[in-house]
Enzyme design. Sequence first.
Site, PDB file in Angstrom:
ATOM      1  N   GLY A 263      44.572 -30.453  -8.034  1.00  0.00           N
ATOM      2  CA  GLY A 263      43.815 -30.447  -9.272  1.00  0.00           C
ATOM      3  C   GLY A 263      42.462 -31.103  -9.091  1.00  0.00           C
ATOM      4  N   GLY A 265      39.269 -33.781  -9.976  1.00  0.00           N
ATOM      5  CA  GLY A 265      39.148 -35.200 -10.264  1.00  0.00           C
ATOM      6  C   GLY A 265      39.133 -36.060  -9.018  1.00  0.00           C
ATOM      7  N   GLU A 288      42.734 -23.820  -7.239  1.00  0.00           N
ATOM      8  CA  GLU A 288      41.796 -23.381  -8.279  1.00  0.00           C
ATOM      9  C   GLU A 288      40.363 -23.724  -7.884  1.00  0.00           C
ATOM     10  OE1 GLU A 288      44.085 -24.306 -12.378  1.00  0.00           O
ATOM     11  OE2 GLU A 288      43.590 -26.020 -11.116  1.00  0.00           O
ATOM     12  N   ASN A 378      41.497 -33.274 -22.034  1.00  0.00           N
ATOM     13  CA  ASN A 378      40.840 -32.068 -21.543  1.00  0.00           C
ATOM     14  C   ASN A 378      41.672 -30.807 -21.750  1.00  0.00           C
ATOM     15  OD1 ASN A 378      38.797 -33.742 -20.589  1.00  0.00           O
ATOM     16  ND2 ASN A 378      39.697 -33.908 -18.566  1.00  0.00           N
ATOM     17  N   GLY A 382      45.474 -25.737 -15.060  1.00  0.00           N
ATOM     18  CA  GLY A 382      46.395 -24.950 -14.249  1.00  0.00           C
ATOM     19  C   GLY A 382      47.582 -25.726 -13.743  1.00  0.00           C
TER      20      GLY A 382
END
Length: 501
Positions: A263, A265, A288, A378, A382
């Site tokens: 992910g 971040g 992603e 947020n 995904g």
Amino acid sequence: MYRDRIRHPSLFGKVVSAEEAASLIKDGMTVGMSGFTRSGEAKAVPFALAERAKTDPLKITLLTGASLGNDLDKTLVEAGVLARRLPFQADPALRKAINRGEVMFIDQHLSETVEMLRTRQLGPIDVAVVEAVAITEDGGIIPTTSVGNSATFAILAEKVIIEINLSQPVELEGLHDIYIPTRRPFREPIPIVACESRVGLPFIPIDPSKIAAIVVTEKKDSAATVAPPDADTRAIAGHLIEFLRHEVSLGRMGNTLQPLQAGIGSIANAVLHGLIESPFHSLKMYSEVLQDSTFDLFDAGKLLFASGSSITLSEEKYRAVLPNLPSYKNRILLRPQEISNHPEIIRRLGLIGINTALEFDLYGNVNSTHVGGTMMMNGIGGSGDFARNCYLSVFVTKSIAKNGAISSVVPMVSHVDHTEHDVDILITEIGLADLRGLAPRERAKVVIDNCVHPAYRDQLADYYRRALTRGGHTPHLIEEAFSWHVRAAKTGSMLEPVAAD
């Protein structure tokens, strides 16, 4: 110069100003815009739309791939343009408007939005606004640094506005793999059998007669803010690497591991960065967002191939990567997000998914989206697509937040995005909890022993001991399950007050 990017000569007459293009968007319309995690978004028409709204108020439903850069969501919400927003956002101003109830936000798994559009459960799309490197001789759209939902938006929209961005390098052409699944219930298997499988077209195929306007821009993508690894994120990476070493020693995978997903971040980026010093090699990625760590792994000779839906980098990394794009080009593919996040492919490839939690509880349920159970951050993004379908579903977070006032491990999460059934591994800087094959009572002990900050360990252990006296498959003190969140709301801290002598 832009004429070299518009290869369908009949479209030259469609070049207009951003203001003229924005005039095609009317009150009440549903608009699909390109953009996925601060990259590849339309950058001129949305600003023109916001400016127009100052004297000609209007409201739209806005769909994108994920979050937008260049403060576009902020600009649109402050201009009063947004009535509804989906499927993901990450803007503080929009977040506040959502939590005030001024903008209706529909939080969706990122693989689902276009499936719902295709079957008319959402939409229809009145106008699509898509950033492009160029337009092909047949009117096809060559995206820029993201694909996201742009392909389906353009294919389904009644009208398409294309922003030709001259600041995006032409070398991006050929990087995309646009594949649209066939219709259900007679859908054929998606023929991706490896991260590097190329199965589609290098452009978005549309009828050029749908192109209503072309706007020429030169505004760059927003740079990501990537915090350097700190002691905690390095510890999290270390726990994961040690766990993966153990999995290799047991013969469950080789030193090339399974394909990786991470992910967005700073924590996830730091965890991937930690793989540079690991014994693993010849890695592949099916994810992603391709972040700084993706290119650090390429440069370190650790990563062979990366498939994603967008490239989102820090300013420093953009300066290093974009001028040298040809050297990475044969090792990268950008796909529509319904393909990068498709459960069929995730399950087939057997990914190791690494995503970030806001909080998790002693049984392994994860909250990724809501602070205190009510305030949206947020969105789920995904993470759910991957968590349910990965070979290994890993969630990472620091054990405490707000200088220790908040514990990231709680008796019961205040909002559930990923149930205990979808979570295999939990990691904080304190340690790692392997939940595979464990019943709830066994999970609780492993979580308390391995993941909880020392300041909260006795407090959580006491809760669990008292819950056990009530019995049950998943013991809880229902009247106290959210007491930590209540205490934080009242006092600013989850810590129990120290009893006076």
